[in-house]
Design an enzyme around this catalytic site. Structure first.
Site, PDB file in Angstrom:
ATOM      1  N   GLU A  86       0.879  -1.206  -0.003  1.00 36.95           N
ATOM      2  CA  GLU A  86       0.050  -0.093   0.061  1.00 36.95           C
ATOM      3  C   GLU A  86       0.815   1.224   0.058  1.00 36.95           C
ATOM      4  O   GLU A  86       1.403   1.465   0.952  1.00 36.95           O
ATOM      5  CB  GLU A  86      -1.032   0.084   1.193  1.00 36.95           C
ATOM      6  CG  GLU A  86      -1.911   0.966   1.331  1.00 36.95           C
ATOM      7  CD  GLU A  86      -1.466   2.066   2.080  1.00 36.95           C
ATOM      8  OE1 GLU A  86      -1.087   3.305   1.281  1.00 36.95           O
ATOM      9  OE2 GLU A  86      -1.314   2.164   3.266  1.00 36.95           O
ATOM     10  N   CYS A 123      -2.501   8.365   3.415  1.00 37.79           N
ATOM     11  CA  CYS A 123      -2.232   8.094   2.042  1.00 37.79           C
ATOM     12  C   CYS A 123      -3.491   8.242   1.081  1.00 37.79           C
ATOM     13  O   CYS A 123      -3.496   8.113  -0.086  1.00 37.79           O
ATOM     14  CB  CYS A 123      -1.713   6.749   2.129  1.00 37.79           C
ATOM     15  SG  CYS A 123      -2.723   5.563   2.980  1.00 37.79           S
TER      16      CYS A 123
END
Length: 496
Positions: free
Chosen positions: A240, A274
């Site tokens: 990720e 993020c």
């Protein structure tokens, strides 16, 4: 509907015209060499980016052609595998002929269901009211590296899956089985659209140099069958990685709601997350209203511009702060609100800036409380720009039209999407969370976390029957391979 010369990338689109007319390698050369690999891979990506493989009609066409390739060439496949491996035809017929055909036929029959949206109906108070679904999308350009022990099955089976999913595919047959390798290259070029599937390596001695050269290129997925000594370098990873997450604000959006939720999501944790919206592409009709609303909500949510400790997150470190200050000094845009900072306190005020796409704020992930807004003519222009960027971890779409929403989903790729909101897809426990392409690999959350870290092992327990082996241990399983046994096998496999 088209954007310029490229058809809208959705399963109902017609095939884009003129894809490949300017290609120099793919579909032009019959024997590709090592020097051709970078150009060939770039041209396969151009085919994908043009939307050639997205329509289900195109995928179905190629799957049916793949089936014809197998059925029309039974004897040639038999001779090639026998020449390479000396294998009895009964074994080859099962593994390298019948099983791939059955797999192709099953995929053809189930293609619509396999590629359809998958509703997620689980209730989540966090995102209520909402509806959820999973929308399959192709990764992009796939590399299939074949092997020699079942040289047809272990190339054709992953190939058909990659085609069905809407990817373009480069196939590297294994030259240890050199007769089968050459046959596959010959047949694939004859039966399949080279802009969808192309082969590399069958005319190059050995495998190592070709495989190494291919792996120097960018592929979205590599399907490798072979030894652990090689495969360990291609191990599955769950990554990720974040990225520049776009927001599309259409002309028919609820602008107040869009501004409110984007500002909230952008400024959470000082913009250091993020999945934070990283930039906005706003249609020109509503751009003044949107930026004014953003400024209003910045002041409403942070009356003292976040100066009071505890009201808004600070930048995590001096290095990160210096980078953000440099962006504030060089963005070249019009500050709508904010812009103040205190390096000693690692504080930056909630900032909204109107910028051009060439701005320093539009290059890399910002990771701070700064929201750049770019004005675009319309949604197609916004989507065209997003497609030029690396695939983001998240994407946010604001529109009251399901047609526009579907247009955005079909013409972009992202790890996850929230429509008419921000962040919520990442908070729903029944939706997988993860990136795609440069924003990550694999997914987790809820049951998907377990699935990311476990192998679903196929197990089978044979049941003993008092039938003297008539059904539990049938005679036609074992060599020598007589015409009777092969005939029985053919009929049984057709019934699977």
């Amino acid at each position: 509907m088209k954007y310029g010369d490229i058809s809208v990338n959705c399963p109902t689109s017609r095939e884009p015209l003129n894809v490949g007319e300017d290609f120099k390698v793919v579909g032009r050369k019959t024997q590709l060499q090592l020097a051709d690999i970078p150009t060939a891979v770039a041209e396969m990506r151009a085919s994908f980016d043009a939307g050639l493989t997205l329509p289900l009609k195109k995928r179905m066409e190629q799957l049916k052609a793949l089936r014809r390739m197998m059925v029309d060439n039974e004897e040639a496949i038999k001779q090639a595998v026998v020449a390479d491996l000396g294998r009895p035809w009964g074994e080859t017929m099962i593994y390298d002929f019948m099983l791939p055909i059955i797999e192709i036929e099953h995929t053809i029959a189930q293609l619509n269901d396999m590629t359809a949206k998958r509703p997620v109906g689980d209730f989540s108070l966090l995102s209520f009211p909402s509806s959820q679904w999973l929308q399959p999308e192709p990764y992009g350009v796939v590399l299939v590296i074949g092997t020699w022990n079942f040289p047809v099955m272990l190339s054709i089976t992953p190939l058909l899956g990659a085609i069905a999913a809407g990817n373009t595919v480069v196939v590297k047959p294994c030259n240890v089985a050199r007769h089968t390798s050459k046959l596959q290259a010959e047949l694939i070029s004859k039966y399949l659209d080279p802009r969808v599937v192309t082969t590399i390596g069958s005319d190059i001695d050995g495998d190592r140099h070709t495989t190494s050269a291919l792996l120097n290129e960018k592929f979205d997925v590599v399907f490798f069958t072979g030894s652990p000594a090689v495969g360990k370098h291609l191990s599955k990873c769950i990554l990720e990685l974040g990225g520049k997450n776009p927001v599309v604000v259409a002309a028919d959006a609820d602008v107040e709601k869009a501004a409110k939720t984007v500002v909230w999501a952008r400024l959470m944790n000082g913009g250091q997350q993020c999945v934070s919206p990283d930039y906005v592409l706003c249609c020109q009709e509503v751009a003044p209203q949107f930026t004014a609303a953003c400024a209003k909500y910045c002041k409403q949510m942070y009356p003292d511009a976040g100066r009071t400790p505890g009201n808004m997150g600070r930048i995590v470190g001096d290095t990160q702060m210096k980078r953000l200050v440099q962006l504030l000094k060089t963005h070249g845009g019009e500050v709508v609100c904010g812009g103040e900072y205190d390096e000693a306190e690692r504080y930056i005020a909630p900032t909204v800036v109107k910028v051009q796409r060439s701005s320093s704020l539009m290059q890399d992930e910002i990771f701070g409380p700064i929201l750049p807004v770019c004005v675009v003519k319309d949604v197609p222009e916004a989507l065209a720009y997003i497609r030029t960027r690396p695939k983001p971890l998240s994407m946010y779409v604001y529109s009251s039209s399901t047609r526009v929403q579907d247009e955005c989903l079909a013409n972009t790729s992202a790890g996850g999407v929230t429509i008419n909101g921000c962040l919520f897809h990442a908070g729903h426990a029944s939706l997988p969370f993860g990136g795609v392409g440069e924003s990550g690999q694999g997914a987790y959350h809820g049951k998907h976390t377990i699935e990311s870290f476990q192998h679903l092992k196929p197990c089978l327990s044979r049941t003993a029957l008092p039938d003297f082996g008539l059904l539990s241990d049938p005679f036609f399983l074992y060599p020598p391979w007589t015409s009777l046994k092969i005939g029985v096998f053919r009929q049984l496999l057709k019934m699977v």
